[in-house]
Design a protein around this motif. Structure first.
Motif, PDB file in Angstrom:
ATOM      1  N   GLY A  78     -13.250   6.989  26.601  1.00 50.74           N
ATOM      2  CA  GLY A  78     -13.846   7.067  25.267  1.00 50.74           C
ATOM      3  C   GLY A  78     -12.842   6.745  24.170  1.00 50.74           C
ATOM      4  N   LEU A  79     -11.596   7.195  24.326  1.00 53.79           N
ATOM      5  CA  LEU A  79     -10.565   6.875  23.351  1.00 53.79           C
ATOM      6  C   LEU A  79     -10.237   5.388  23.352  1.00 53.79           C
ATOM      7  CD1 LEU A  79      -8.026   9.807  23.746  1.00 53.79           C
ATOM      8  CD2 LEU A  79      -9.608   9.408  21.866  1.00 53.79           C
ATOM      9  N   ASN A  81     -12.245   2.907  24.309  1.00 53.38           N
ATOM     10  CA  ASN A  81     -13.376   2.144  23.810  1.00 53.38           C
ATOM     11  C   ASN A  81     -13.495   2.209  22.289  1.00 53.38           C
ATOM     12  OD1 ASN A  81     -14.120   1.258  26.334  1.00 53.38           O
ATOM     13  ND2 ASN A  81     -15.536   2.941  26.671  1.00 53.38           N
ATOM     14  N   LYS A  82     -13.032   3.304  21.662  1.00 58.39           N
ATOM     15  CA  LYS A  82     -13.071   3.412  20.211  1.00 58.39           C
ATOM     16  C   LYS A  82     -12.035   2.514  19.545  1.00 58.39           C
ATOM     17  CE  LYS A  82     -14.803   8.111  19.865  1.00 58.39           C
ATOM     18  NZ  LYS A  82     -14.480   9.493  19.430  1.00 58.39           N
ATOM     19  N   ALA A  83     -10.940   2.278  20.212  1.00 57.77           N
ATOM     20  CA  ALA A  83      -9.842   1.512  19.606  1.00 57.77           C
ATOM     21  C   ALA A  83     -10.074   0.034  19.659  1.00 57.77           C
ATOM     22  CB  ALA A  83      -8.537   1.815  20.330  1.00 57.77           C
TER      23      ALA A  83
END
Length: 83
Positions: A78-79, A81-83
């Motif tokens: 999740g981290l 994919n956010k970046a």
């Protein structure tokens, strides 16, 4: 066998015995305790026996604590994919 390996095997046996008993919080409190004890123990195994033995102990610990590892992988994905 070194002291660190004996302690690591005792950790693994204890983790398996804890997993046999029912728990209201699905063993998360126990998992936090086992992680807190296991990380320094893994460092001791690495220091006394080397990287390959420490990796084997890490894999054994990950097989016992598989749900915290699964949630950690999902959190990291999740981290990323956010970046």
């Amino acid at each position: 066998m070194s002291t660190s390996l004996v302690l690591a095997l005792l950790w693994l046996v204890t983790a398996n015995v804890i997993a046999m008993f029912p728990s209201k919080d699905h063993h998360w409190r126990n998992a936090y305790m086992l992680i807190g004890l296991g990380v320094p123990l893994l460092g001791l195994v690495f220091w006394q026996n080397g990287v390959w033995v420490a990796l084997l102990v890490l894999l054994a610990a990950m097989s016992v604590l598989r749900w915290p590892v699964i949630y950690l992988v999902k959190w990291v994905k999740g981290l990323v994919n956010k970046a």
